[in-house]
Design a protein around this motif. Structure first.
Motif, PDB file in Angstrom:
ATOM      1  N   ALA A  76      54.789  41.382  73.027  1.00 23.17           N
ATOM      2  CA  ALA A  76      55.054  42.577  73.827  1.00 23.17           C
ATOM      3  C   ALA A  76      56.326  43.287  73.392  1.00 23.17           C
ATOM      4  O   ALA A  76      56.410  44.519  73.442  1.00 23.17           O
ATOM      5  CB  ALA A  76      55.143  42.197  75.305  1.00 23.17           C
ATOM      6  N   LEU A  77      57.316  42.521  72.950  1.00 22.83           N
ATOM      7  CA  LEU A  77      58.597  43.095  72.536  1.00 22.83           C
ATOM      8  C   LEU A  77      58.607  43.521  71.068  1.00 22.83           C
ATOM      9  O   LEU A  77      59.628  43.994  70.573  1.00 22.83           O
ATOM     10  CB  LEU A  77      59.721  42.087  72.785  1.00 22.83           C
ATOM     11  N   ARG A  78      57.488  43.327  70.374  1.00 23.61           N
ATOM     12  CA  ARG A  78      57.370  43.722  68.966  1.00 23.61           C
ATOM     13  C   ARG A  78      58.423  43.014  68.097  1.00 23.61           C
ATOM     14  O   ARG A  78      59.070  43.637  67.251  1.00 23.61           O
ATOM     15  CB  ARG A  78      57.465  45.241  68.807  1.00 23.61           C
ATOM     16  N   LEU A  79      58.610  41.720  68.328  1.00 21.68           N
ATOM     17  CA  LEU A  79      59.623  40.988  67.577  1.00 21.68           C
ATOM     18  C   LEU A  79      59.114  40.645  66.182  1.00 21.68           C
ATOM     19  O   LEU A  79      57.933  40.371  65.980  1.00 21.68           O
ATOM     20  CB  LEU A  79      59.990  39.694  68.311  1.00 21.68           C
ATOM     21  N   SER A  80      60.032  40.626  65.231  1.00 21.27           N
ATOM     22  CA  SER A  80      59.713  40.118  63.897  1.00 21.27           C
ATOM     23  C   SER A  80      59.599  38.590  63.982  1.00 21.27           C
ATOM     24  O   SER A  80      59.948  37.975  65.007  1.00 21.27           O
ATOM     25  CB  SER A  80      60.812  40.498  62.909  1.00 21.27           C
ATOM     26  N   SER A  81      59.134  37.963  62.923  1.00 26.50           N
ATOM     27  CA  SER A  81      59.013  36.501  62.922  1.00 26.50           C
ATOM     28  C   SER A  81      60.378  35.837  63.110  1.00 26.50           C
ATOM     29  O   SER A  81      60.496  34.833  63.833  1.00 26.50           O
ATOM     30  CB  SER A  81      58.378  36.020  61.611  1.00 26.50           C
ATOM     31  N   TRP A 107      66.256  43.273  73.771  1.00 29.66           N
ATOM     32  CA  TRP A 107      64.993  43.629  73.117  1.00 29.66           C
ATOM     33  C   TRP A 107      64.171  44.585  73.978  1.00 29.66           C
ATOM     34  O   TRP A 107      63.514  45.478  73.457  1.00 29.66           O
ATOM     35  CB  TRP A 107      64.190  42.365  72.811  1.00 29.66           C
ATOM     36  N   ARG A 108      64.197  44.409  75.283  1.00 31.69           N
ATOM     37  CA  ARG A 108      63.449  45.314  76.164  1.00 31.69           C
ATOM     38  C   ARG A 108      64.004  46.730  76.074  1.00 31.69           C
ATOM     39  O   ARG A 108      63.258  47.716  76.060  1.00 31.69           O
ATOM     40  CB  ARG A 108      63.491  44.802  77.609  1.00 31.69           C
ATOM     41  N   ASP A 109      65.327  46.843  76.004  1.00 30.43           N
ATOM     42  CA  ASP A 109      65.953  48.164  75.883  1.00 30.43           C
ATOM     43  C   ASP A 109      65.617  48.830  74.554  1.00 30.43           C
ATOM     44  O   ASP A 109      65.629  50.051  74.441  1.00 30.43           O
ATOM     45  CB  ASP A 109      67.471  48.047  76.031  1.00 30.43           C
ATOM     46  N   ARG A 110      65.319  48.029  73.561  1.00 31.12           N
ATOM     47  CA  ARG A 110      65.067  48.551  72.223  1.00 31.12           C
ATOM     48  C   ARG A 110      63.657  49.139  72.074  1.00 31.12           C
ATOM     49  O   ARG A 110      63.428  50.030  71.240  1.00 31.12           O
ATOM     50  CB  ARG A 110      65.262  47.428  71.195  1.00 31.12           C
ATOM     51  N   VAL A 111      62.713  48.643  72.858  1.00 31.27           N
ATOM     52  CA  VAL A 111      61.314  49.043  72.699  1.00 31.27           C
ATOM     53  C   VAL A 111      61.008  50.234  73.602  1.00 31.27           C
ATOM     54  O   VAL A 111      61.123  50.142  74.825  1.00 31.27           O
ATOM     55  CB  VAL A 111      60.364  47.872  73.042  1.00 31.27           C
ATOM     56  N   SER A 112      60.618  51.345  73.020  1.00 31.50           N
ATOM     57  CA  SER A 112      60.258  52.520  73.808  1.00 31.50           C
ATOM     58  C   SER A 112      58.808  52.399  74.273  1.00 31.50           C
ATOM     59  O   SER A 112      58.030  51.631  73.697  1.00 31.50           O
ATOM     60  CB  SER A 112      60.419  53.794  72.975  1.00 31.50           C
ATOM     61  N   PRO A 113      58.413  53.153  75.301  1.00 28.13           N
ATOM     62  CA  PRO A 113      57.006  53.141  75.712  1.00 28.13           C
ATOM     63  C   PRO A 113      56.067  53.499  74.565  1.00 28.13           C
ATOM     64  O   PRO A 113      54.997  52.896  74.422  1.00 28.13           O
ATOM     65  CB  PRO A 113      56.962  54.194  76.828  1.00 28.13           C
ATOM     66  N   ALA A 114      56.457  54.470  73.747  1.00 27.55           N
ATOM     67  CA  ALA A 114      55.610  54.843  72.614  1.00 27.55           C
ATOM     68  C   ALA A 114      55.451  53.686  71.641  1.00 27.55           C
ATOM     69  O   ALA A 114      54.366  53.469  71.089  1.00 27.55           O
ATOM     70  CB  ALA A 114      56.210  56.057  71.904  1.00 27.55           C
ATOM     71  N   ASP A 115      56.535  52.925  71.418  1.00 33.02           N
ATOM     72  CA  ASP A 115      56.461  51.759  70.533  1.00 33.02           C
ATOM     73  C   ASP A 115      55.435  50.758  71.032  1.00 33.02           C
ATOM     74  O   ASP A 115      54.786  50.068  70.231  1.00 33.02           O
ATOM     75  CB  ASP A 115      57.819  51.058  70.436  1.00 33.02           C
ATOM     76  N   VAL A 133      48.771  27.189  62.409  1.00 35.73           N
ATOM     77  CA  VAL A 133      48.080  28.490  62.370  1.00 35.73           C
ATOM     78  C   VAL A 133      48.921  29.551  63.073  1.00 35.73           C
ATOM     79  O   VAL A 133      49.273  29.397  64.250  1.00 35.73           O
ATOM     80  CB  VAL A 133      46.704  28.394  63.047  1.00 35.73           C
ATOM     81  N   PRO A 134      49.279  30.645  62.390  1.00 38.43           N
ATOM     82  CA  PRO A 134      50.096  31.700  63.019  1.00 38.43           C
ATOM     83  C   PRO A 134      49.349  32.414  64.134  1.00 38.43           C
ATOM     84  O   PRO A 134      48.135  32.660  64.039  1.00 38.43           O
ATOM     85  CB  PRO A 134      50.390  32.662  61.861  1.00 38.43           C
ATOM     86  N   ARG A 135      50.086  32.743  65.192  1.00 33.46           N
ATOM     87  CA  ARG A 135      49.526  33.502  66.316  1.00 33.46           C
ATOM     88  C   ARG A 135      50.348  34.763  66.599  1.00 33.46           C
ATOM     89  O   ARG A 135      50.040  35.488  67.546  1.00 33.46           O
ATOM     90  CB  ARG A 135      49.492  32.626  67.582  1.00 33.46           C
ATOM     91  N   HIS A 136      51.378  34.989  65.798  1.00 35.60           N
ATOM     92  CA  HIS A 136      52.298  36.077  66.088  1.00 35.60           C
ATOM     93  C   HIS A 136      51.800  37.389  65.505  1.00 35.60           C
ATOM     94  O   HIS A 136      51.444  37.469  64.322  1.00 35.60           O
ATOM     95  CB  HIS A 136      53.680  35.758  65.515  1.00 35.60           C
ATOM     96  N   ILE A 137      51.744  38.419  66.352  1.00 35.52           N
ATOM     97  CA  ILE A 137      51.396  39.764  65.904  1.00 35.52           C
ATOM     98  C   ILE A 137      52.685  40.507  65.612  1.00 35.52           C
ATOM     99  O   ILE A 137      53.478  40.764  66.520  1.00 35.52           O
ATOM    100  CB  ILE A 137      50.579  40.509  66.979  1.00 35.52           C
ATOM    101  N   ALA A 187      51.007  45.508  65.297  1.00 36.08           N
ATOM    102  CA  ALA A 187      50.948  46.029  66.669  1.00 36.08           C
ATOM    103  C   ALA A 187      50.806  47.548  66.669  1.00 36.08           C
ATOM    104  O   ALA A 187      50.068  48.124  67.481  1.00 36.08           O
ATOM    105  CB  ALA A 187      52.189  45.604  67.443  1.00 36.08           C
ATOM    106  N   ARG A 188      51.515  48.223  65.756  1.00 35.56           N
ATOM    107  CA  ARG A 188      51.413  49.686  65.700  1.00 35.56           C
ATOM    108  C   ARG A 188      50.020  50.122  65.253  1.00 35.56           C
ATOM    109  O   ARG A 188      49.497  51.138  65.723  1.00 35.56           O
ATOM    110  CB  ARG A 188      52.488  50.246  64.768  1.00 35.56           C
ATOM    111  N   VAL A 189      49.413  49.370  64.343  1.00 35.90           N
ATOM    112  CA  VAL A 189      48.042  49.679  63.934  1.00 35.90           C
ATOM    113  C   VAL A 189      47.097  49.564  65.123  1.00 35.90           C
ATOM    114  O   VAL A 189      46.237  50.427  65.355  1.00 35.90           O
ATOM    115  CB  VAL A 189      47.597  48.728  62.802  1.00 35.90           C
ATOM    116  N   LEU A 190      47.254  48.506  65.909  1.00 35.06           N
ATOM    117  CA  LEU A 190      46.398  48.305  67.078  1.00 35.06           C
ATOM    118  C   LEU A 190      46.569  49.434  68.089  1.00 35.06           C
ATOM    119  O   LEU A 190      45.601  49.858  68.736  1.00 35.06           O
ATOM    120  CB  LEU A 190      46.707  46.963  67.730  1.00 35.06           C
ATOM    121  N   ASP A 191      47.798  49.919  68.239  1.00 36.10           N
ATOM    122  CA  ASP A 191      48.053  51.011  69.177  1.00 36.10           C
ATOM    123  C   ASP A 191      47.236  52.248  68.837  1.00 36.10           C
ATOM    124  O   ASP A 191      46.885  53.043  69.729  1.00 36.10           O
ATOM    125  CB  ASP A 191      49.540  51.386  69.172  1.00 36.10           C
ATOM    126  N   ARG A 192      46.951  52.438  67.568  1.00 34.52           N
ATOM    127  CA  ARG A 192      46.251  53.644  67.126  1.00 34.52           C
ATOM    128  C   ARG A 192      44.736  53.472  67.099  1.00 34.52           C
ATOM    129  O   ARG A 192      44.005  54.391  66.722  1.00 34.52           O
ATOM    130  CB  ARG A 192      46.781  54.065  65.758  1.00 34.52           C
TER     131      ARG A 192
END
Length: 277
Positions: free
Chosen positions: A73-78, A13-21, A98-102, A107-112
């Motif tokens: 941090a890894l942008r994982l799906s549920s 998963w770490r290899d999959r996530v780019s810095p831009a992601d 109560v869900p806590r997962h982003i 996460a991409r919306v928050l980045d912007r």
């Protein structure tokens, strides 16, 4: 716990996530397209040494707080998040909790939204994350104790806040929070932590107990908030609460009216903290 499976999953998963992601600048030469260990550790709020031990299968029994932070941090799906929990020997969050997962989309919306103060709360108003401009505006430190991170608890137990309310605004906001909390209790009946929060609030705050027992639910409307910021002084901002459909989260966004003195003060805060650059 299958530490080998957990280690392989984390590396993959770490290899999959780019810095831009992940909302990070892509600087320097990279051996892989993914995140560096230092970057993932910083995003998840854990030490690099601990992440190394997890990725090498030498760390056992990571806490659910660590797992939740890694999943964000890894942008994982549920589904991927649940796989992470099981690989670590932990039970994934139940449907009645109560869900806590982003999720990745949120996460991409928050980045912007780096150039405006924004924070994410659960349906029961527990703070999950806030961006640097939010923290600078409100004078929030990096580490917030769990109870102090709950907005309902803060409001009804008198925790000091830079947000300035008139008596009428304070009462109206409290009624909105109680209505939201009652809705969360009905939606997530299996959440033990939520039940404990309500019980402790009823015991601690007579005002909360009174509003909880009247069963009135007031519709929430967009508001303006006056904030006595420790960094830039008094300013008034529009406060909008956006709900996510996938994770039942609350995104709170502060914005200033264009060309106003409040907008200038927010600009000053960005420049002083080198935020959003």
């Amino acid at each position: 716990m299958n530490s080998g499976e957990l280690a392989r999953a984390l590396r993959s998963w770490r290899d999959r996530v780019s810095p831009a992601d992940a909302g990070l600048p892509d600087v320097g030469l990279r051996r892989t397209a993914g995140l560096r260990r230092e970057e993932l550790a910083a995003l998840a709020g854990i030490s690099v040494d601990y992440l190394v031990r997890l990725e090498q299968g030498r760390a056992r029994n990571p806490s659910t707080q660590v797992l939740a932070a890694l999943a964000r941090a890894l942008r994982l799906s549920s589904t991927e998040r649940d796989l992470l929990y099981r690989a670590a020997g932990a039970r994934p969050p139940a449907a009645g909790v109560v869900p806590r997962h982003i999720g990745p989309g949120t996460a991409r919306v928050l980045d912007r939204l780096v150039d405006t103060p924004v924070a994410v709360f659960t349906a029961s108003w527990d703070l999950i994350t806030a961006n640097p401009l939010w923290n600078a505006l409100l004078g929030v430190g990096e580490a917030v104790p769990p109870r102090a991170g709950n907005l309902v608890w803060r409001h009804f137990t008198g925790v000091p806040s830079p947000i300035v309310h008139t008596a009428e605004e304070h009462d109206r906001f409290g009624r909105h929070l109680v209505g939201d909390l009652r809705h969360a209790v009905a939606t997530y009946p299996d959440d033990r932590g939520l039940a404990v929060l309500v019980a402790e609030l009823r015991e601690t705050s007579p005002a909360f107990a009174e509003r909880w027992d009247d069963f009135a639910v007031q519709p929430r409307v967009a508001e303006r908030k006056t904030i006595d910021s420790p960094a830039v002084g008094l300013l008034t901002l529009d406060c909008d609460v956006l709900a996510t459909l996938d994770g039942d989260l609350r995104i709170v966004v502060y914005t200033a009216r264009p060309h106003s003195e409040d907008a200038s003060r927010l600009d000053l805060l960005r420049v002083a903290g080198n935020i959003g650059k």
